[in-house]
Design a protein around this motif. Structure first.
Motif, PDB file in Angstrom:
ATOM      1  N   TYR A 152       0.296   8.453   6.351  1.00  0.00           N
ATOM      2  CA  TYR A 152      -0.162   7.288   5.575  1.00  0.00           C
ATOM      3  C   TYR A 152      -1.610   7.431   5.115  1.00  0.00           C
ATOM      4  O   TYR A 152      -2.010   6.866   4.104  1.00  0.00           O
ATOM      5  CB  TYR A 152       0.082   5.974   6.331  1.00  0.00           C
ATOM      6  CG  TYR A 152      -0.858   5.623   7.459  1.00  0.00           C
ATOM      7  CD1 TYR A 152      -0.406   5.655   8.779  1.00  0.00           C
ATOM      8  CD2 TYR A 152      -2.151   5.206   7.224  1.00  0.00           C
ATOM      9  CE1 TYR A 152      -1.238   5.312   9.820  1.00  0.00           C
ATOM     10  CE2 TYR A 152      -3.001   4.857   8.274  1.00  0.00           C
ATOM     11  CZ  TYR A 152      -2.535   4.916   9.562  1.00  0.00           C
ATOM     12  OH  TYR A 152      -3.355   4.574  10.602  1.00  0.00           O
ATOM     13  N   GLU A 158       4.233   5.138   3.414  1.00  0.00           N
ATOM     14  CA  GLU A 158       3.743   3.766   3.355  1.00  0.00           C
ATOM     15  C   GLU A 158       3.007   3.433   4.658  1.00  0.00           C
ATOM     16  O   GLU A 158       3.464   3.810   5.758  1.00  0.00           O
ATOM     17  CB  GLU A 158       4.920   2.810   3.155  1.00  0.00           C
ATOM     18  CG  GLU A 158       4.504   1.375   2.880  1.00  0.00           C
ATOM     19  CD  GLU A 158       5.712   0.449   2.891  1.00  0.00           C
ATOM     20  OE1 GLU A 158       5.506  -0.761   2.826  1.00  0.00           O
ATOM     21  OE2 GLU A 158       6.835   0.961   2.985  1.00  0.00           O
ATOM     22  N   ALA A 403       3.112   6.480  -3.899  1.00  0.00           N
ATOM     23  CA  ALA A 403       1.720   6.628  -3.507  1.00  0.00           C
ATOM     24  C   ALA A 403       1.177   7.921  -4.072  1.00  0.00           C
ATOM     25  O   ALA A 403       1.925   8.867  -4.290  1.00  0.00           O
ATOM     26  CB  ALA A 403       1.592   6.625  -1.976  1.00  0.00           C
TER      27      ALA A 403
END
Length: 408
Positions: A152, A158, A403
């Motif tokens: 992360y 996430e 992301a």
């Protein structure tokens, strides 16, 4: 002189590997993974130890026992300080049940099948063999959350999922420490009652040192003075445990937990400052653990594949069970068991503590299997975590933004 130079070189490397630049997964992903796991330091120790290059002899390792106890005490204090009573009270039951499910499954899958080979090949009393098998199971039950944390931080996972995995692995520590108590009770003395007395002595020693530290730190404003008192406290509890021949790890945990429970706001500040020493001391400890490996035990090598295979199955099944229990409470990733393959540093602390307090061929065999297993599991864990990231990416709903740097 040779031993001093080796230790100075390893200490310098541990400081370098603890820098934020090296641990930044966004800059050097592979280097950050190696530094976070301590795998290289474990290998350095095994190569420089008495069974390989012999830069350290068995006599040197015996002389370095106080340094080993200091590292175990530091690890224990940090674990105890991280036991925040307020946070633990806020966690729902499903989280505890999930942690117990995946750690307990791996424990049973390893401890029960391997108790037989240990019992029938060593010719030792059943209690000692059961304690050794339980310690193997406890080491197998532990997992490290550093892949999830790096995931992360680098944006490949996430944040909620990464923190959920890290939370479960943190709760594993209680299972491992609980089994260490039982293993020491059965193996560290002539009878279980006397062994329990030694464990109780370690815990009482830690609580007394924690209460003393809380008293000394009360009202101190200067950060340098706080740090000096806290480091002195870590040295005190570790040295006292080593002198009394009781567990420095358990004494450290009791000290840190007592300090967190009764300490003032100054304890929180001091704990953050102590965290700066955590990585270097941990890497030095891992190096010393690697140096204790006895690579010539054929039976240990024979047990290793069974240990690895049973642990892998236990983690996959336990991960599925934990996901079923806490899937609605935590943001757990699919294939959770694959995210739990990496073994974690506490497993090394457990077996080296057992080897120190219960010396003998049985504890050496358990130690060798777990250390070699931790090395292999770290390599396997890296590959297994990629499957977790891939399955997480496949599960992301259409339109969910990826992301930065995440899998395509």
């Amino acid at each position: 002189m040779q031993v001093l130079l080796v230790l100075l070189a390893i200490a310098a490397l541990s400081l370098l590997a603890s820098s934020r630049t090296v641990l930044d997964p966004g800059r050097f992903p592979a280097l950050a993974q190696l530094a976070a796991s301590g795998l290289l330091f474990l290998a350095f120790g095994a190569v420089m130890g008495p069974d390989a290059l012999r830069l350290l002899s068995w006599k040197d390792l015996a002389a370095l026992r106080p340094l080993l106890a200091l590292g175990l005490g530091m690890a224990g204090v940090m674990i105890g300080l991280n036991l925040e009573p307020r946070l633990l009270r806020l966690l729902p039951r499903e989280v505890y049940a999930a942690a117990l499910a995946h750690a307990g499954t791996a424990f049973l899958w390893v401890a029960l099948p391997l108790a037989g080979p240990l019992l029938f090949t060593m010719g030792l009393p059943p209690g000692a063999a059961v304690a050794a098998a339980a310690l193997l199971g406890a080491s197998a039950s532990l997992s490290s959350g550093h892949f999830a944390v790096l995931g992360y931080r680098s944006g490949r996972m996430e944040r909620r999922r990464g923190l959920s995995v890290a939370l479960l692995t943190m709760l594993d520590d209680a299972v491992g420490l609980g089994v260490l108590v039982l293993a020491l009770a059965f193996g560290a003395a002539a009878n279980p009652l006397e062994g329990l007395g030694l464990v109780a002595l370690a815990l009482l020693l830690g609580m007394a040192c924690g209460a003393l530290l809380a008293f000394l730190m009360h009202g101190i404003k200067d950060q340098g003075e706080l740090m000096a008192v806290l480091l002195g406290g870590v040295a005190l509890v570790s040295g006292a445990a080593a002198y009394l021949r009781v567990s420095a790890l358990l004494a450290g945990v009791a000290c840190g937990a007592t300090l967190a429970l009764v300490g003032s706001r100054a304890v929180e500040q001091a704990a953050r400052m102590l965290g700066r020493f955590e990585r270097p001391s941990y890497l030095l400890l891992v190096f010393l653990v690697g140096a204790h490996v006895h690579a010539r035990d054929v039976m240990a090598w024979a047990l290793l594949p069974a240990y690895l295979g049973l642990r892998f199955l236990g983690k996959v099944l336990g991960g599925a069970l934990a996901q079923r229990i806490a899937g609605n409470t935590l943001a757990l990733p699919p294939r959770l068991g694959y995210a739990l393959i990496s073994q974690g540093g506490l497993a090394l602390c457990l077996v080296v503590e057992y080897l120190t307090l219960v010396p003998g061929p049985l504890s050496q065999r358990v130690f060798d299997v777990v250390v070699a297993g931790a090395f292999v599991n770290e390599v396997l864990g890296s590959r297994a975590f990629r499957h977790v990231l891939e399955s997480t990416s496949e599960q992301a709903p259409t339109g969910t933004p990826q992301a930065p740097g995440g899998p395509s």
